[in-house]
Design an enzyme around this catalytic site. Structure first.
Site, PDB file in Angstrom:
ATOM      1  N   GLY A  46       3.593   4.189  -5.975  1.00  0.00           N
ATOM      2  CA  GLY A  46       2.686   3.055  -5.854  1.00  0.00           C
ATOM      3  C   GLY A  46       1.612   3.126  -6.924  1.00  0.00           C
ATOM      4  O   GLY A  46       1.266   4.215  -7.394  1.00  0.00           O
ATOM      5  N   GLN A  51      -5.945   1.405 -11.552  1.00  0.00           N
ATOM      6  CA  GLN A  51      -5.583   2.749 -12.019  1.00  0.00           C
ATOM      7  C   GLN A  51      -5.181   2.769 -13.489  1.00  0.00           C
ATOM      8  O   GLN A  51      -5.143   3.828 -14.109  1.00  0.00           O
ATOM      9  CB  GLN A  51      -4.449   3.339 -11.164  1.00  0.00           C
ATOM     10  CG  GLN A  51      -4.864   3.624  -9.730  1.00  0.00           C
ATOM     11  CD  GLN A  51      -3.701   4.174  -8.920  1.00  0.00           C
ATOM     12  OE1 GLN A  51      -2.936   3.421  -8.345  1.00  0.00           O
ATOM     13  NE2 GLN A  51      -3.550   5.491  -8.888  1.00  0.00           N
ATOM     14  N   CYS A  94      -1.667  10.947  -5.082  1.00  0.00           N
ATOM     15  CA  CYS A  94      -2.090   9.778  -5.860  1.00  0.00           C
ATOM     16  C   CYS A  94      -1.975  10.094  -7.339  1.00  0.00           C
ATOM     17  O   CYS A  94      -2.348  11.185  -7.765  1.00  0.00           O
ATOM     18  CB  CYS A  94      -3.540   9.455  -5.509  1.00  0.00           C
ATOM     19  SG  CYS A  94      -4.205   8.031  -6.396  1.00  0.00           S
ATOM     20  N   LEU A  95      -1.461   9.141  -8.121  1.00  0.00           N
ATOM     21  CA  LEU A  95      -1.331   9.368  -9.569  1.00  0.00           C
ATOM     22  C   LEU A  95      -2.705   9.581 -10.215  1.00  0.00           C
ATOM     23  O   LEU A  95      -2.798  10.188 -11.274  1.00  0.00           O
ATOM     24  CB  LEU A  95      -0.608   8.188 -10.232  1.00  0.00           C
ATOM     25  CG  LEU A  95       0.875   8.035  -9.855  1.00  0.00           C
ATOM     26  CD1 LEU A  95       1.452   6.776 -10.488  1.00  0.00           C
ATOM     27  CD2 LEU A  95       1.680   9.261 -10.284  1.00  0.00           C
ATOM     28  N   HIS A 136      -3.213   2.713   1.341  1.00  0.00           N
ATOM     29  CA  HIS A 136      -3.682   3.588   0.255  1.00  0.00           C
ATOM     30  C   HIS A 136      -3.958   2.753  -1.001  1.00  0.00           C
ATOM     31  O   HIS A 136      -5.011   2.877  -1.623  1.00  0.00           O
ATOM     32  CB  HIS A 136      -2.608   4.656  -0.013  1.00  0.00           C
ATOM     33  CG  HIS A 136      -2.864   5.523  -1.215  1.00  0.00           C
ATOM     34  ND1 HIS A 136      -2.978   6.888  -1.130  1.00  0.00           N
ATOM     35  CD2 HIS A 136      -3.017   5.226  -2.539  1.00  0.00           C
ATOM     36  CE1 HIS A 136      -3.188   7.383  -2.351  1.00  0.00           C
ATOM     37  NE2 HIS A 136      -3.210   6.395  -3.221  1.00  0.00           N
ATOM     38  N   GLU A 137      -3.000   1.878  -1.359  1.00  0.00           N
ATOM     39  CA  GLU A 137      -3.152   1.075  -2.574  1.00  0.00           C
ATOM     40  C   GLU A 137      -4.267   0.041  -2.411  1.00  0.00           C
ATOM     41  O   GLU A 137      -5.012  -0.231  -3.356  1.00  0.00           O
ATOM     42  CB  GLU A 137      -1.838   0.379  -2.940  1.00  0.00           C
ATOM     43  CG  GLU A 137      -0.668   1.323  -3.233  1.00  0.00           C
ATOM     44  CD  GLU A 137      -0.973   2.354  -4.305  1.00  0.00           C
ATOM     45  OE1 GLU A 137      -1.808   2.092  -5.188  1.00  0.00           O
ATOM     46  OE2 GLU A 137      -0.383   3.451  -4.250  1.00  0.00           O
ATOM     47  N   HIS A 140      -7.598   1.317  -3.203  1.00  0.00           N
ATOM     48  CA  HIS A 140      -7.917   1.345  -4.640  1.00  0.00           C
ATOM     49  C   HIS A 140      -8.623   0.062  -5.064  1.00  0.00           C
ATOM     50  O   HIS A 140      -9.479   0.077  -5.946  1.00  0.00           O
ATOM     51  CB  HIS A 140      -6.626   1.473  -5.477  1.00  0.00           C
ATOM     52  CG  HIS A 140      -6.122   2.885  -5.614  1.00  0.00           C
ATOM     53  ND1 HIS A 140      -6.858   3.884  -6.218  1.00  0.00           N
ATOM     54  CD2 HIS A 140      -4.951   3.450  -5.255  1.00  0.00           C
ATOM     55  CE1 HIS A 140      -6.150   5.005  -6.211  1.00  0.00           C
ATOM     56  NE2 HIS A 140      -4.985   4.775  -5.630  1.00  0.00           N
TER      57      HIS A 140
HETATM   58 ZN   LIG Z   1      -3.482   6.179  -5.302  1.00  0.00          ZN
END
Ligand SMILES: [Zn+2]
Length: 172
Positions: A46, A51, A94-95, A136-137, A140
C-alpha cells in the site's frame, strides 16, 4: 510511468494533511500509475501519495501479489462511513518506516466510500487485512503514521531503530 523516491520518517512532509482530488483526470491517473510503480518497486502492499511527497488524497494498494500477479486497487478521496466497535490487531509495517513492524489495534470492520481511477463512486465493506490497510493508508492522508498509534516508549524505540537502520544503509 516513473518510480518516485519514498519519504521516510521523520521527514516532516509525511505530517502534511492531504488535500482532496478535485477531478479524477489524466494528471490524477498519471500520479496513480507512478504510485503503483513505486509501490511495486519497493515491495509494498500500500502507498499514499503523500509518501512520494504529493499531499493529495490518493491511495494505491495490492493485497494479492503472488507469483508476479497483480491486482492494483485505487482509492481516491476515501472516507470512512462506519467503523465497528470490535477491534482487530495486525502487525503493521510501512514503506515510510522501513524495518519496523509493530502490532496496531484498529476497528475490525469498516464501511468506506471512495472514487476509483475512473472517478466512479464506490462504497465498500472491508474486514481483515483490507480494513487494516485502508485505515493505515487513510491515516497517511491525515499525516499520521502507524507508529503514532504506539505507546510513547514503543514509538521512541521504533524511531531509534529506524535511525540506526538509516545510518547502516548510508555507511554500508
Ligand atoms: Zn504506511
Amino acid at each position: 510511468m516513473s518510480i518516485r523516491p519514498i519519504l521516510t520518517a521523520p521527514d516532516p512532509r509525511l505530517k502534511a494533511v492531504s488535500a482532496p482530488v478535485e477531478s479524477v483526470d489524466a494528471e490524477t491517473r498519471r500520479l496513480v500509475d507512478d504510485m503503483l510503480e513505486s509501490m511495486y518497486a519497493a515491495d509494498g502492499i500500500g502507498l499514499a501519495a503523500v509518501q512520494i511527497g504529493v499531499p493529495k488524497r490518493v491511495i494505491v494498494m495490492d493485497l494479492d501479489q503472488k507469483d508476479g500477479k497483480r491486482n492494483p486497487r485505487v482509492y481516491i478521496n476515501p472516507k470512512i462511513l462506519w467503523a465497528s466497535d470490535e477491534l482487530a490487531t495486525f502487525e503493521e509495517g510501512c514503506l515510510s518506516v522501513p524495518e519496523i513492524w509493530e502490532e496496531v489495534e484498529r476497528p475490525a470492520r469498516i464501511k468506506a466510500q471512495h472514487l476509483d481511477r475512473d472517478g466512479k463512486r464506490i462504497t465498500l465493506d472491508a474486514d481483515g487485512l483490507l480494513a487494516t490497510c485502508l485505515q493505515h493508508e487513510m491515516d497517511h492522508l491525515e499525516g499520521v503514521l502507524f507508529i503514532d498509534h504506539l505507546s510513547r516508549l514503543k514509538r521512541s524505540i521504533a524511531l531509534r531503530k529506524l535511525q540506526k537502520a538509516k545510518r547502516l544503509k548510508e555507511t554500508g
